[in-house]
Design an enzyme around this catalytic site. Structure first.
Site, short mmCIF file in Angstrom:
data_model
loop_
_atom_site.label_atom_id
_atom_site.label_comp_id
_atom_site.label_asym_id
_atom_site.label_seq_id
_atom_site.Cartn_x
_atom_site.Cartn_y
_atom_site.Cartn_z
N SER A 97 41.13 40.22 35.53
CA SER A 97 39.87 40.05 35.38
C SER A 97 39.32 40.60 34.19
O SER A 97 39.44 41.67 34.15
CB SER A 97 39.23 40.21 36.46
OG SER A 97 37.72 40.33 36.53
N HIS A 139 39.50 32.90 32.94
CA HIS A 139 40.14 33.16 33.95
C HIS A 139 41.29 32.24 34.51
O HIS A 139 42.23 32.64 35.23
CB HIS A 139 38.92 32.77 34.92
CG HIS A 139 39.15 32.76 36.56
ND1 HIS A 139 38.87 34.00 37.06
CD2 HIS A 139 39.63 32.04 37.40
CE1 HIS A 139 39.21 33.76 38.44
NE2 HIS A 139 39.43 32.75 38.74
N HIS A 190 37.22 39.23 42.67
CA HIS A 190 36.00 38.30 42.59
C HIS A 190 34.87 39.26 42.38
O HIS A 190 33.96 39.36 43.10
CB HIS A 190 36.05 37.71 44.14
CG HIS A 190 35.67 36.27 44.28
ND1 HIS A 190 34.82 35.49 45.12
CD2 HIS A 190 36.05 35.20 43.42
CE1 HIS A 190 34.84 34.27 44.78
NE2 HIS A 190 35.71 34.30 43.80
#
Lengths: 227, 749
Positions: free
Chosen positions: B555, B63, B112
């Protein structure tokens, strides 16, 4: 006696969101907006005051419950008792109810969701903040709230209706379950008005659904001229 | 050797680490590979302390370090198109572009995803909060947000858990912050069932001279942490920081999803803007993933290279927190600033006015090292660049998936085509992929700040940034996982092309790009092939269109078991409007206006909404990409005299006609040529549905001809509330509206 411009104060609480919009609306109507700070009792010469929308103090505890104790509210309450026009929009309406300047309360929307939409209203009373509208005039201004359901006991509701203190009603569907489709109410003298929809977001068709909201701000300036 | 615990009360100091080189450390539990751990030992010349291990492990996580994507993302720099608009490029908290008249605009989209599956409301809420702080850290006032969202099948039981929570979280946080939500996406596909995608975009505005940077320079300057207190929330959000590692008793393990407090963030925004305006900040960094570990090492490594911090000064919500937990905490609503000593008092006074907690943690030094003490004992002593910039870089194996050829060979040509186009239209309009998103977007405040000129369901959001001149920005995000699954290179370009077209439809000039690349596991060579192709496609596309990538986010590990999500590059395009009053809306504006189609239509159903909604089919190749045609189309869309413009994409011309009619309740009487099914439902690109005043049709023909864009006159806008396609179908708007608007309420109310 008549002045060229009148000063309309707009209070900023921590968490106020529509304060700049309200100030812009005051200016668009020809008034002089005055920014007021929650921690300051001084109204800086304001002839009228707007309590704007937002989430004052995060709306923690209960919407408007903390803001009513802000130092600026002491002066607003004093001056309101002397007849100074006060408009509470959305969160400001909640503050006015918490301050007992207006009866009743605002609770979570019956749909249990935040609702933002262009809302048709009927203006149903001439007050310090609605005098510029024709009686019964229909307007479209945005409503946006999570806790906008107006409630009061039956006697109070009857009284509000009987005394012509229901300022605006929802048309084409009640967005939040407010009793008797009430979108706004006034105090007995019509100087203090609480309104759930946001007239400050309807001052220019470029950025809102209409310019219908300008009338609230034009009304108070007209009221002040007449005073 | 992992999982060992240390004796309660023993502080793992640098001195102790040097004296106990063989003490086993739980690096694997923290997500570090054995060779990564060995590298850290080499860099330090000893074993890391527990605190250092916490820092390296979170900063070298996928990340934070982009270790699997870095080698590919380089292309965004290598293929950067010449642009005099780019003020700050990739690498800062967010890119910044010149919006004209001295205005600078910064924007970025981030994911997210995983937290939002675990805890939909807080996951989505803190996603908004995080991206807003990135924008704030650039010196800008955040002015709008958008949320591209993807969920499992609309009728799946878990979607009924995830979607309402995510939407309420996005709204709950953004509404309370006072940021208008001006657009985004809601997409359904089975591949997202166990792994929803919650991406959040924020755009901010400042004067070009007011850009802030994240660096700690000037020895003696103070390092100040301000905002919320630090708690145990979010620990483990970045790596697998099991509390057992640091705490023998395991009792302190907390949910690793952060909890947001939008009121604290609203106050933090106003406080930061006042600090900037008063010139009290040398450098600033938001605290997001990896918390203080990230902020301190990035500030130090971007500055003079040295920093000393007394970590016990960090205000804690729980006094028993270990220093490792303090460094790793992802508590929200915090910022870290570097302030020259003579301005510290003024800085603290502004914070006090906003009732924002601010604490001097330490100062910038000339040592070239990040030194962290805990009650006087040294627990971190590292060269900060080794943390922030010397992380591992992987060239992951890449392999075209074994099923790719079969997938491409299975074209929609075999699918039966319908006879009853009226019934099809009503089914398509009501399908979860195409139906009205009002149930979602009505939960977002689009009016706050009073500068929203266009918001959903318009093609792009438009926000005025200068009330005096009317200057504004247009923004759109798009992504199509199905197209990208069929051809990742083309799929990424199609996402770019659609966002570009959406922005152009408002009349804006597209100038810059951000992206959020949502993919499965990088350890799966098939996924890595999708990723590398998508990045290559996006970089090539941006070079062709002249729109630089200014930043973004990757991501990975979006999968359920070994099944990855559809590869989903989400592309955001920013455009500029010199005067927002001249924007073009999407809806038909007046009866009598002439309805025209710009662009050419082919038989393009690979990956289409029709193939999926009607047949559950995904195969063949996506519509051809033609970026030159997109540029030509955009030039026509900027002609300045269109009454309305709506881009054609999912669902084709039929969907565009329906949406343009429903926007202001005006009908249309049109005619199509050729196979009406193809004309109405094909998803060929570089097309737009436009209207002009009756007298302007010839003018438009001239402009289209000049740019080589095919133009077809379809018919006229009508006062009669009916969409009529001559000889094919006629449907009343009330029926269309009911079909479009009842789907989501039926599923989620």
């Amino acid at each position: 006696m008549a002045r060229v411009t009148f000063r309309v104060g707009v209070v900023t609480f921590p968490g106020s969101l529509d304060d700049r919009d309200a100030a812009r609306a005051v200016a668009a109507a020809g008034g002089e907006p005055v920014r007021l700070w929650h921690a300051d009792e001084n109204l800086r010469g304001a002839d009228a005051v707007v309590l704007p929308g937002g989430f004052s103090y995060g709306d923690y505890l209960r919407c408007g419950a903390i803001a009513r104790f802000a130092p600026v509210m002491r002066t607003v309450l004093e001056r309101a008792a002397d007849g100074m026009p006060v408009l509470g929009i959305c969160n400001g309406f909640q503050v006015l109810c918490e301050s007992h300047l207006l009866p009743g309360a605002l609770i979570r929307n019956d749909v249990r969701r935040f609702v933002c939409r262009d809302q048709r209203l009927r203006i149903t009373a001439a007050t310090a903040w609605t005098g510029a509208y024709e009686p019964g005039q229909q307007v479209v201004i945005p409503v946006k709230n999570g806790e906008g359901g107006y409630v009061a006991d039956e006697r109070t509701l009857d009284e509000l209706e009987g005394e012509g203190r229901v300022v605006a009603r929802y048309l084409d569907g009640n967005p939040n379950g407010s009793a008797r489709d009430i979108a706004g109410i006034a105090n007995a003298t019509g100087t203090v008005v609480g309104l759930m929809p946001h007239p400050e977001h309807a001052i220019d068709p470029l950025t809102g659904p209409s310019a219908d909201g300008l009338g609230f701000f034009a009304s108070v300036l007209r009221t002040l001229v007449a005073a | 050797m992992t999982g060992d615990t240390k004796v309660i009360g023993t502080l793992d100091t640098v001195e102790r680490a040097a004296d106990s080189p063989d003490e086993p450390q739980p690096f694997a539990d923290l997500g570090l590979a054995a060779d990564e751990y060995a590298t850290i030992r080499d860099l330090l010349g000893r074993r890391p302390t527990a605190a250092e291990l916490a820092i390296y492990s979170v900063m070298w996580s996928e990340h934070c370090s982009y270790k699997s994507s870095k080698v590919h993302l380089r292309q965004f720099g290598e293929k950067l198109p010449p642009s005099d608009r780019l003020l700050v490029g990739i690498g800062e908290n967010a890119g910044v572009v010149d919006a004209g008249d001295g205005w600078a605009v910064t924007f970025k989209v981030e994911s997210h995803n995983h937290p939002s599956y675990v805890e939909p409301y807080q996951g989505a809420a803190t996603g908004v909060g995080g991206i807003v702080r990135d924008i704030l850290a650039m010196g800008a006032r955040p002015v709008a947000v958008m949320d591209p969202l993807r969920f499992g099948p609309a009728d799946a039981p878990d979607t009924a858990r995830v979607l309402p929570g995510v939407v309420a979280g996005v709204g709950g946080y953004g509404n309370c912050l006072g940021l208008p939500n001006i657009g985004g996406e809601v997409v359904f596909d089975p591949s997202y069932a166990g792994n929803p995608l919650v991406n959040a975009l924020c755009v901010g505005v400042m004067r070009t001279g007011d850009i802030q940077r994240a660096f700690a320079s000037g020895p003696g300057n103070k390092v100040i942490l301000f905002g919320a207190k630090t708690g145990r929330d979010g620990i483990g959000g970045v790596s697998v920081l099991a509390s057992a590692t640091f705490d023998d008793a395991r009792q302190s393990k907390r949910p690793s999803v952060q909890v947001g407090d939008p009121f604290a963030e609203k106050v933090l925004i106003e406080c930061c803007l006042e600090l900037y305006a008063a010139g009290l900040v040398v450098g600033i960094q938001d605290l997001g993933g990896a918390g203080l570990s990230c902020a301190l090492t990035e500030l130090a490594s971007a500055g003079d290279g040295g920093m000393h911090v007394d970590l016990e000064r960090v205000p804690l919500r729980e006094a028993s927190m270990s220093p490792e937990e303090v460094l790793a905490s992802e508590s929200q609503e915090r910022m870290c600033a570097v302030v020259s000593p003579e301005k510290v008092a003024d800085f603290l006074a502004v914070c006090e006015r906003w009732e924002v907690l601010a604490t001097v943690l330490g100062e910038v030094t000339t040592t070239g090292r990040l030194e962290v003490d805990w009650h006087g004992e040294r627990i971190v002593d590292v060269p900060p660049r080794t943390v922030a910039h010397s992380g591992p870089v992987y060239r992951r194996p890449i392999a075209r998936p074994a099923d790719q050829d079969a997938l491409v060979a299975d074209t929609p040509a075999r699918l039966p085509r319908p006879d009853d186009l009226r019934a099809l239209l009503l089914r398509m309009v009501a399908s979860p992929g195409l139906c009205s998103r009002a149930w979602v977007t009505d939960q977002y405040d689009r009016y706050v700040q009073g500068n929203t000129v266009l918001a959903q369901p318009e093609d792009a959001g438009v926000v005025r940034i200068d009330e005096a001149t009317g200057r504004g920005v247009a923004l759109a995000t798009d992504g199509n996982g199905r197209y990208t699954r069929l051809d990742p290179y083309a799929g990424a370009q199609l996402a770019l092309a659609e966002a570009y077209r959406n922005v152009a439809a408002t009349g804006a000039e597209p100038i810059a790009v951000t992206n959020c690349l949502n993919f499965g596991s990088p350890e799966d060579p098939g996924v890595m092939w999708q990723f590398s192709e998508a990045v290559r496609g996006l970089a090539d596309g941006c070079l062709t269109l002249g729109t630089p990538v200014t930043g973004g986010n990757v991501s990975f590990y979006n999968q359920t078991g070994s099944t990855p999500i559809l590869p989903t590059p989400v592309v955001g395009v920013l455009g500029i409007l010199a005067d927002v009053a001249k924007r073009t809306p999407m809806g038909f504006g007046a009866a009598g206006d002439v309805v025209l189609l710009l662009g050419a239509t082919g038989d393009d159903f690979g990956g289409s909404e029709w193939a999926y909604a009607e047949h559950g089919h995904l195969g063949g190749t996506p519509p051809p990409v033609d970026l030159a045609a997109e540029q030509a189309l955009a030039a026509v869309l900027r002609c300045g005299f269109l009454r309305s413009a709506h881009d054609l994409s999912d669902g084709g011309l039929a969907q565009a006609l329906v949406e343009s009619c429903l926007r202001r309740d005006l009908g249309a009487a049109v005619a199509v040529t050729g196979d009406p099914f193809v004309a109405l439902f094909s998803e060929s690109t570089a097309r737009a549905l436009v209207t002009v005043a009756p007298g302007d049709a010839d003018r438009l023909a001239a402009v289209a001809g000049e740019h080589g864009v095919p133009l077809t006159r379809l018919g006229t806008v009508t006062a009669e509330p009916t969409l009529a396609v001559d000889g094919v179908l006629a449907v009343g708007l009330a029926e269309l509206r009911d079909a479009s608007e009842s789907t989501l309420p039926r599923l989620f109310d």
